[in-house]
Scaffold this motif. Structure first.
Motif, short mmCIF file in Angstrom:
data_model
loop_
_atom_site.label_atom_id
_atom_site.label_comp_id
_atom_site.label_asym_id
_atom_site.label_seq_id
_atom_site.Cartn_x
_atom_site.Cartn_y
_atom_site.Cartn_z
N ALA A 108 15.55 -43.29 -35.92
CA ALA A 108 16.82 -43.05 -35.05
C ALA A 108 16.63 -41.72 -34.11
CB ALA A 108 17.89 -43.14 -36.00
N HIS A 109 16.06 -40.78 -34.71
CA HIS A 109 15.90 -39.46 -33.93
C HIS A 109 15.06 -39.94 -32.62
CE1 HIS A 109 14.99 -35.28 -32.98
NE2 HIS A 109 13.60 -35.65 -32.96
N ASN A 168 22.57 -39.50 -33.22
CA ASN A 168 21.42 -39.85 -33.96
C ASN A 168 20.08 -38.74 -33.77
OD1 ASN A 168 21.35 -42.71 -35.13
ND2 ASN A 168 22.24 -42.89 -33.02
N GLU A 200 15.39 -42.45 -40.30
CA GLU A 200 15.79 -41.32 -39.86
C GLU A 200 15.30 -40.87 -38.63
OE1 GLU A 200 16.11 -36.96 -38.81
OE2 GLU A 200 14.37 -38.05 -39.87
N ALA A 201 13.79 -41.02 -38.89
CA ALA A 201 12.92 -40.45 -37.90
C ALA A 201 12.93 -41.49 -36.68
CB ALA A 201 11.29 -40.23 -38.41
N THR A 240 10.24 -43.29 -40.98
CA THR A 240 11.36 -43.39 -41.65
C THR A 240 12.61 -43.92 -40.98
OG1 THR A 240 12.29 -41.10 -41.33
CG2 THR A 240 10.54 -41.61 -43.05
N ASP A 247 15.53 -29.63 -35.16
CA ASP A 247 14.03 -30.27 -35.28
C ASP A 247 13.01 -29.07 -34.99
OD1 ASP A 247 12.00 -32.42 -35.41
OD2 ASP A 247 11.95 -32.68 -33.22
N ARG A 259 18.31 -35.44 -34.22
CA ARG A 259 18.64 -34.44 -35.20
C ARG A 259 19.25 -33.13 -34.82
NH1 ARG A 259 12.23 -35.14 -36.54
NH2 ARG A 259 12.31 -37.03 -38.07
#
Length: 604
Positions: free
Chosen positions: A127-128, A190, A124-125, A122, A195, A192
């Motif tokens: 970017a993390h 970015n 978000e993932a 995703t 986590d 999290r």
């Protein structure tokens, strides 16, 4: 997860084992990408797990101690060693150069996330995990420039056939750290916030950025004299520290000694990150054994460190109104000094500590100390050899607070906002108000007085080039992190290695205060005529001659203790940076490339 980085999953370590050697020099890397390597977020997580034990070493494992507290960091003005003091490098070695194994591995990770996982992760993932990769990459580059200064910079996977890239000239430290700055800014935006337990998150990343950016800022200010770049990295250190502080997730709620002697740090609010040890899975360490009161050691605290502890009224011993402030016997120091003193040292002189006669018991639990010295019981096996199971603090909230307040104090010198009482209260004074253990209270230990921004003590021993405020902030670091891993790096970033010059500071060759006739076995004293000596507060030495036992009351010194060789203002010697080896320079030359020697060292 409890065993989060006790033992990393080995599947991907083996899969990418071709990356393990670099800077021999070529090849940079070859990677056999398995079709199942980059198919899910779990696979990226497995790949990243291997970085935990490399970057977050804690107490290391087994007898490995090069990067661990007490064992691996014995060269500083805090530690006296029986015999010759440790020397700084004084000549170019035959072989020495940076390792880029981790950089290669991280560039592979970042490349594969971008090229193979855009449709799998995703946004978000993605970017993390990109932030995780950039955080670690910046971490490694920061440690490399701390050692070598200018180094080659790579932000992508390089072919092992591209010799111009493999043997490129060293990039300037500033160029490297500008790239690192951008990596960290991305990570802080970015990664999290959460986590999972003991997994890298934004607060952990920010805590380490506050440490590493503070180092670079100090280096720029005090070594390069580059005020603009210093300000840039002080601001990053302050920003990163503020992120952690404003989270409200952490606090100072545990007595000092428990932080280093607990077998379970889970849930401790000072632990931003810790490392778990567990004999049942075969992961133990040896740090506690180095101060277990039954095994001899040649390393102990210097008199210089002993004198640095403030009296409980918040003043140095020369200025204190505390009764007996000028007396340095251990029983008095425990009652009149900063409570961290009692938590760090054993309460009586001990000849098994041959360097200082004072045992460092910061990493030994109180109940074990009592068992051995009060009850006369056998030392538990888990505190011998490499069988220790106590958890290791990796990143403490106290460190972030001290990184943050130092950055803010330095920014004030660049025209930034003046420090306030609130700033001091939420950092230094929060640490000073740390709870005391009941055992410490029973010994007469009292909390250290808080620091007032309107009444900063003027220590007569202060380095005149350091302001009273920065002097006290630096003292706080020294005592909070005594026998951990920061002192030598702090002296380097402040350009203060002169503090370790034995000719300038005679207190570096002596240890703790001892009354020979009252506190040492008579047979030990009798066997050491002409060997044992004491140094009084004024620095005057008295050597035991067999008849002057009554005069032998002072800071213990063994006459075989010899100063480190001169390392400052020596031609072609730079103790602040590491030289590369002659072999590597020749390797570059034979391939038609030039490897310049590190700043301050001779090219040939």
């Amino acid at each position: 997860m409890k065993t989060k980085y006790i033992s990393a999953v080995v599947a991907l370590v083996l899969l990418f084992s071709s990356c393990e050697k670099f800077l021999d020099r070529p090849p940079l890397t070859t990677l056999d990408d398995n079709v199942n390597a980059w198919i899910s977020e779990d696979m990226v997580r497995l790949y990243a797990n291997k970085y935990y034990t490399e970057f977050f070493v804690g107490y290391e494992s087994g007898f490995s101690g090069g990067g661990s507290p007490l064992i691996g960091f014995t060269n500083s003005d805090d530690m006296v060693i029986l015999g010759n003091q440790m020397n700084f490098t004084r000549s170019v070695p035959n072989s020495s150069i940076w390792s880029y194994t981790t950089i290669v591995s991280l560039n592979i990770m970042l490349d594969r996330i971008e090229e193979k996982m855009t449709s799998i992760l995703t946004p978000e993932a993605k970017a993390h995990w990109t932030g995780v990769g950039k955080f670690f990459r910046g971490f490694r580059y920061a440690t490399l420039v701390q050692s070598f200064g200018d180094i080659p910079y790579y932000d992508h996977v390089v072919s092992d056939l591209d010799l111009d890239a493999l043997y490129k000239p060293r990039d300037s430290r500033n160029a490297v750290m500008d790239a690192v700055y951008e990596d960290w800014k991305f990570a802080l935006q970015n990664i999290r916030l959460n986590d999972g337990d003991q997994n890298l998150n934004r607060y952990i990343a920010a805590g380490f950025v506050s440490r590493l950016a503070l180092y670079e800022a100090s280096w720029q200010k005090y070594y390069y004299k580059n005020q603009d770049r210093a300000k840039k990295f002080y601001e990053l250190a302050e920003e990163a520290g503020s992120l952690v502080i404003s989270s409200g997730k952490y606090d100072i709620v545990t007595d000092y000694k428990t932080l280093f002697t607990s077998k379970d740090l889970k849930g401790n609010k000072e632990m931003i990150l810790y490392r778990t040890y567990d004999a049942t899975v075969g992961v133990t360490h040896s740090v506690a054994s180095a101060g277990n009161l039954q095994e001899s050691t040649n390393n102990g605290p210097t008199s210089d460190l002993m004198k640095a502890y403030l009296c409980t009224d918040g003043y140095s011993w020369e200025n204190s109104s505390e009764m007996n402030a000028n007396k340095f016997d251990l029983s008095n120091l425990i009652k009149t000094r900063d409570p961290r003193f009692e938590a760090t040292f054993y309460s009586k002189p001990n000849p098994l500590n041959k360097g200082a006669m004072v045992y460092i018991t910061k990493y030994l639990p109180r109940d074990v100390e009592k068992m051995v010295k009060v009850e006369g019981k056998t030392l538990p096996a888990e505190f011998t050899g490499n069988k220790n199971e106590t958890d290791a603090p990796v990143l403490r909230y106290a460190e972030v607070l001290l990184n943050w307040i130092e950055a803010k104090a330095e920014l004030e010198t660049f025209g930034g906002a003046a420090l306030t009482s609130d700033d001091i209260d939420k950092s230094i004074n929060k640490i000073r108000k740390r709870p005391l253990a009941q055992e410490a209270i029973d010994r007469g230990v009292k909390q250290l007085a808080t620091l007032s921004i309107d009444n900063i003590p003027n220590d007569p021993s202060r380095d005149a080039t350091v302001s009273p405020l920065l002097w006290e902030i630096r003292r706080e670091r020294r005592l909070e992190f005594a026998f951990e891993t920061f002192r030598l790096s702090d002296l380097r970033r402040w350009s203060k290695l002169e503090y370790m010059d034995n000719d300038l500071n005679k207190d570096l060759l002596s240890g703790g205060w001892v009354n020979f006739s009252a506190e040492l076995p008579s047979e030990l004293v009798a066997k050491n005529v002409g060997v044992l000596s004491v140094v009084n507060v004024l620095g005057q030495e008295t050597i035991y001659n067999g008849t002057n036992g009554a005069q032998m009351n002072g800071f213990y010194k063994n006459t075989i203790n010899k100063p480190r060789l001169p390392f400052l203002n020596q031609a072609n010697v730079n103790p602040y940076l590491t030289p590369v080896g002659l072999v590597q320079i020749d390797q570059y030359s034979t391939r038609g490339y030039l490897l310049k020697q590190t700043e301050g060292w001779p090219q040939n």
